[in-house]
Design an enzyme around this catalytic site. Structure first.
Site, short mmCIF file in Angstrom:
data_model
loop_
_atom_site.label_atom_id
_atom_site.label_comp_id
_atom_site.label_asym_id
_atom_site.label_seq_id
_atom_site.Cartn_x
_atom_site.Cartn_y
_atom_site.Cartn_z
N ASN A 6 -2.77 9.81 3.82
CA ASN A 6 -1.75 9.03 3.12
C ASN A 6 -2.14 8.91 1.64
OD1 ASN A 6 -0.57 6.64 1.92
ND2 ASN A 6 0.15 6.08 3.94
N HIS A 9 -1.81 5.47 -2.42
CA HIS A 9 -2.58 4.74 -3.44
C HIS A 9 -2.91 5.58 -4.68
CE1 HIS A 9 -2.27 1.28 -1.13
NE2 HIS A 9 -2.97 1.75 -0.10
N HIS A 42 4.61 6.64 2.00
CA HIS A 42 5.47 5.55 2.48
C HIS A 42 6.40 5.15 1.35
CE1 HIS A 42 5.48 1.25 4.47
NE2 HIS A 42 6.69 1.70 4.23
N ARG A 44 8.50 2.64 0.22
CA ARG A 44 8.79 1.23 0.54
C ARG A 44 10.05 0.79 -0.16
NH1 ARG A 44 4.03 -1.58 2.69
NH2 ARG A 44 5.33 -3.43 2.53
N ARG A 48 6.77 0.13 -4.52
CA ARG A 48 5.56 -0.31 -5.24
C ARG A 48 4.58 0.84 -5.49
NH1 ARG A 48 2.68 -3.93 -0.61
NH2 ARG A 48 4.70 -4.93 -0.63
N GLU A 69 6.70 7.90 5.88
CA GLU A 69 6.68 6.59 6.52
C GLU A 69 7.79 5.77 5.90
OE1 GLU A 69 3.22 4.10 6.21
OE2 GLU A 69 2.03 5.66 7.13
N THR A 100 1.26 -2.37 5.69
CA THR A 100 2.07 -2.56 6.90
C THR A 100 1.34 -3.47 7.89
OG1 THR A 100 2.70 -0.27 6.55
CG2 THR A 100 3.42 -1.29 8.61
N GLU A 150 2.70 6.24 16.94
CA GLU A 150 1.42 6.08 16.25
C GLU A 150 0.89 4.71 16.65
OE1 GLU A 150 1.31 6.86 11.99
OE2 GLU A 150 -0.39 5.48 11.78
N HIS A 190 -4.26 3.21 10.76
CA HIS A 190 -4.36 1.93 10.07
C HIS A 190 -5.79 1.39 10.11
CE1 HIS A 190 -3.06 -1.63 7.98
NE2 HIS A 190 -1.92 -0.98 7.78
N GLY A 191 -6.35 1.27 8.93
CA GLY A 191 -7.69 0.70 8.80
C GLY A 191 -8.80 1.63 9.23
N GLY A 212 -5.40 6.53 4.90
CA GLY A 212 -5.09 6.47 3.48
C GLY A 212 -6.16 5.81 2.66
#
Ligand code: PXP
Length: 238
Positions: A6, A9, A42, A44, A48, A69, A100, A150, A190-191, A212
């Site tokens: 991802n 960032h 993603h 959004r 952002r 995403e 998320t 996922e 995630h994480g 990500g």
């Protein structure tokens, strides 16, 4: 196991100064050449990080696969239909959240999800639903006709003790097996980072991970190519 990276960032950093660097397109090219299997971004509602123009540019240059995403809201669905990513991952989205939080509540939106999943399928776009590793959500995901799920690994990643981590791993493993028994393709994310990925890689039902923040954070010190290569080595056990 496959690794999708991802790159949101990279856009976060670019947007901090409102200019054009670092460029998410250049990041995607480096990530692909470092051996990742796909690029995730993603879009959004508040834009952002990734912007509409990024998604269209990424679609043009990505040679592996583009996983978009997105929240399943009409405005973004419309854009996704134009972009035609290889995969859309539907996620819940709240304006005030940092990232998320939680999974999609498939049970509460079955009828709507069925309709938009059909729309995506008609355009040849594969669909994944980002959900908590919970039996009822997995059953609902099967019911609405998704291709993949996922599994949200945030509870595992954020668990403060190794005992709690082990408990979450058992749950993720059981739910991955359940989903697989329903013929759903199972991904996770995630994480996840360099220190907690190993037990997830050991789960043979999980085909792909989406990572990500940890990779982009490491890239600040090592460069993006090395940060991706190191995760590729862990995910592919090479
Ligand atoms: N998968 C999904 C569905 C996400 O929303 C995110 C965060 O954007 C990730 C994976 C990646 O999470 P992380 O940045 O913590 O690796």
């Amino acid at each position: 196991m496959r690794l999708c990276v991802n790159i949101d960032h990279v856009a976060t950093l670019r947007n901090a100064r409102g200019g054009s660097i670092p460029d998410p397109v250049e990041a995607a090219q480096i990530v692909e050449s470092a051996g990742a299997d796909g690029i995730v971004c993603h879009l959004r509602e508040d834009r952002r990080h990734i912007k509409d123009s990024d998604v269209f540019k990424l679609r043009k240059i990505i040679t592996t696969k583009l996983d978009l995403e997105m929240a399943p809201i009409p405005e973004i669905v419309k854009i996704a239909m134009k972009v035609k990513p290889d995969l859309v991952t539907l996620v819940p989205e709240k304006r005030e959240e940092l990232t998320t939080e939680g999974g999609l509540n498939v049970i509460s939106m079955k009828k709507y999800l069925k309709k938009i999943i059909r729309k995506f399928h008609n355009k040849g776009i594969t669909v994944s639903l980002f959900i908590q590793p919970v039996r009822d959500q997995i059953e609902a995901a099967k019911e609405v006709g998704t291709d993949m799920i996922e599994l949200h690994t945030g509870d595992y990643a954020n668990a403060p003790t190794s005992r709690q981590k082990r408990r979450y791993l058992v749950i993720i493993n059981q739910m991955a097996k359940l989903a697989k028994s329903f013929d759903l393709i199972v991904n996770a994310g995630h994480g996840l980072d360099y220190t907690n990925i190993k037990p997830i890689v050991a789960m043979k039902e999980i085909e792909e991970v989406s990572i990500g923040h940890a990779i982009i954070a490491k890239a600040v010190f090592t460069g993006l190519e090395e940060a991706v290569k190191e995760m590729v080595r862990l995910v592919k056990k090479v």
